[in-house]
Write a protein that holds these residues in place. Structure first.
Motif, short mmCIF file in Angstrom:
data_model
loop_
_atom_site.label_atom_id
_atom_site.label_comp_id
_atom_site.label_asym_id
_atom_site.label_seq_id
_atom_site.Cartn_x
_atom_site.Cartn_y
_atom_site.Cartn_z
N TYR A 45 63.94 49.62 31.94
CA TYR A 45 65.05 49.89 32.86
C TYR A 45 64.66 51.04 33.79
CZ TYR A 45 68.66 46.99 30.67
OH TYR A 45 69.42 45.95 30.21
N GLN A 46 64.78 50.79 35.09
CA GLN A 46 64.51 51.81 36.10
C GLN A 46 65.79 52.05 36.89
OE1 GLN A 46 61.57 53.45 36.30
NE2 GLN A 46 61.00 52.25 34.50
N VAL A 47 66.12 53.32 37.11
CA VAL A 47 67.32 53.65 37.89
C VAL A 47 67.05 53.35 39.36
CG1 VAL A 47 68.88 55.49 38.62
CG2 VAL A 47 68.01 55.46 36.27
N ILE A 48 67.93 52.54 39.94
CA ILE A 48 67.84 52.23 41.38
C ILE A 48 68.59 53.29 42.17
CG2 ILE A 48 68.46 50.58 43.18
CD1 ILE A 48 68.28 48.38 41.02
N ASN A 49 69.84 53.55 41.75
CA ASN A 49 70.68 54.56 42.41
C ASN A 49 71.91 54.79 41.54
OD1 ASN A 49 72.49 52.43 42.92
ND2 ASN A 49 71.74 52.12 44.99
N LYS A 50 72.81 55.60 42.06
CA LYS A 50 74.12 55.79 41.43
C LYS A 50 75.15 55.20 42.37
CE LYS A 50 73.72 59.96 38.65
NZ LYS A 50 74.26 61.32 38.51
N ARG A 66 78.08 56.07 38.33
CA ARG A 66 77.28 55.59 37.22
C ARG A 66 75.98 55.02 37.75
NH1 ARG A 66 79.47 51.47 39.93
NH2 ARG A 66 80.11 49.64 38.80
N ARG A 67 74.97 55.02 36.87
CA ARG A 67 73.63 54.59 37.27
C ARG A 67 73.53 53.06 37.34
NH1 ARG A 67 73.33 59.28 34.72
NH2 ARG A 67 71.83 60.80 35.43
N TYR A 68 72.83 52.62 38.36
CA TYR A 68 72.55 51.20 38.56
C TYR A 68 71.07 50.99 38.22
CZ TYR A 68 72.84 46.63 40.92
OH TYR A 68 72.85 45.28 41.20
N TYR A 69 70.81 50.09 37.27
CA TYR A 69 69.46 49.89 36.75
C TYR A 69 68.90 48.54 37.16
CZ TYR A 69 70.38 53.73 33.50
OH TYR A 69 70.68 54.95 32.95
N GLN A 70 67.59 48.51 37.25
CA GLN A 70 66.88 47.24 37.39
C GLN A 70 65.99 47.10 36.17
OE1 GLN A 70 65.13 46.31 41.11
NE2 GLN A 70 64.06 44.53 40.33
N ALA A 71 66.07 45.92 35.54
CA ALA A 71 65.25 45.61 34.38
C ALA A 71 64.37 44.42 34.75
CB ALA A 71 66.12 45.28 33.18
N GLY A 72 63.10 44.62 34.83
CA GLY A 72 62.22 43.53 35.22
C GLY A 72 62.33 43.26 36.70
N THR A 73 62.10 42.01 37.08
CA THR A 73 62.08 41.69 38.51
C THR A 73 63.43 41.28 39.07
OG1 THR A 73 61.44 39.43 37.98
CG2 THR A 73 59.65 41.00 38.44
N LYS A 74 64.32 40.76 38.24
CA LYS A 74 65.59 40.24 38.78
C LYS A 74 66.84 40.87 38.20
CE LYS A 74 63.83 35.80 40.20
NZ LYS A 74 63.99 34.38 40.19
N LYS A 75 66.84 41.20 36.94
CA LYS A 75 68.06 41.66 36.28
C LYS A 75 68.45 43.07 36.76
CE LYS A 75 70.12 42.40 31.76
NZ LYS A 75 69.90 42.44 30.32
N ARG A 76 69.68 43.18 37.24
CA ARG A 76 70.24 44.48 37.65
C ARG A 76 71.59 44.65 36.98
NH1 ARG A 76 68.91 45.69 43.91
NH2 ARG A 76 66.69 45.29 43.78
N GLU A 77 71.86 45.86 36.53
CA GLU A 77 73.14 46.08 35.86
C GLU A 77 73.49 47.56 35.79
OE1 GLU A 77 73.02 44.71 31.83
OE2 GLU A 77 71.33 45.96 31.31
N PHE A 78 74.77 47.79 35.54
CA PHE A 78 75.26 49.12 35.25
C PHE A 78 75.31 49.22 33.73
CE2 PHE A 78 77.05 48.10 39.40
CZ PHE A 78 76.67 49.22 40.12
N TYR A 79 74.42 50.01 33.16
CA TYR A 79 74.33 50.11 31.71
C TYR A 79 75.62 50.67 31.10
CZ TYR A 79 71.83 50.52 27.26
OH TYR A 79 71.43 50.37 25.97
N LEU A 80 76.26 51.61 31.79
CA LEU A 80 77.53 52.15 31.32
C LEU A 80 78.58 51.05 31.21
CD1 LEU A 80 79.32 54.66 30.61
CD2 LEU A 80 79.88 54.76 33.05
N ASP A 81 78.70 50.24 32.24
CA ASP A 81 79.67 49.14 32.22
C ASP A 81 79.39 48.18 31.07
OD1 ASP A 81 80.27 50.42 34.59
OD2 ASP A 81 80.34 48.61 35.79
#
Length: 138
Positions: A45-50, A66-81
């Protein structure tokens, strides 16, 4: 100290202050939880932005970052949510939804909205109550 001409005014001022304090406490809690979850995210998981999000609680709206993450090449999510099971585009807290549903069981949708607005000054509409109650029913 509250300076007011009457007990009625004093109570209004204190209630407003308590509700605002609840908003600040919830914002701090959510942002603190987001910070602590950063160390628990998977390695890829890499932080894209808040990004901000606003949820309505019984004590009023709370906007938090809250932080917006990218996992791999396509999956993006808010881990807090994800951790708190907050659904996308959901604006009402689970507790607020529960209170709404309990009130709606005993009265009309319009009265439910009126009661919530009277008690919590939430600005909720009868249409919003109807959609929330129907969603909970499913």
């Amino acid at each position: 100290m509250v300076k007011s001409g009457s007990l009625f005014e004093a109570e209004q001022i204190i209630l407003k202050g308590v509700l605002e304090l609840g908003q600040v406490i919830m914002q701090n809690f959510l942002e603190s939880l987001d910070r602590s979850l950063k160390s628990q995210t998977p390695a890829n998981y890499q932080v894209i932005n808040k990004q901000p999000r606003t949820l309505n609680f019984i004590f009023g709206p709370v906007t938090f970052q809250r932080r917006y993450y990218q996992a791999g090449t396509k999956k993006r999510e808010f881990y807090l949510d994800q951790q708190l099971k907050i659904k996308p585009r959901r604006r009402l807290s689970p507790h607020y939804l529960m209170m709404m549903a309990k009130i709606a069981q005993t009265t009309t949708i319009r009265n439910t909205a009126d009661i919530l607005n009277l008690v919590f000054d939430s600005g909720i509409t009868a249409d919003s109550v109807m959609h929330a109650v129907h969603e909970l029913g499913n």
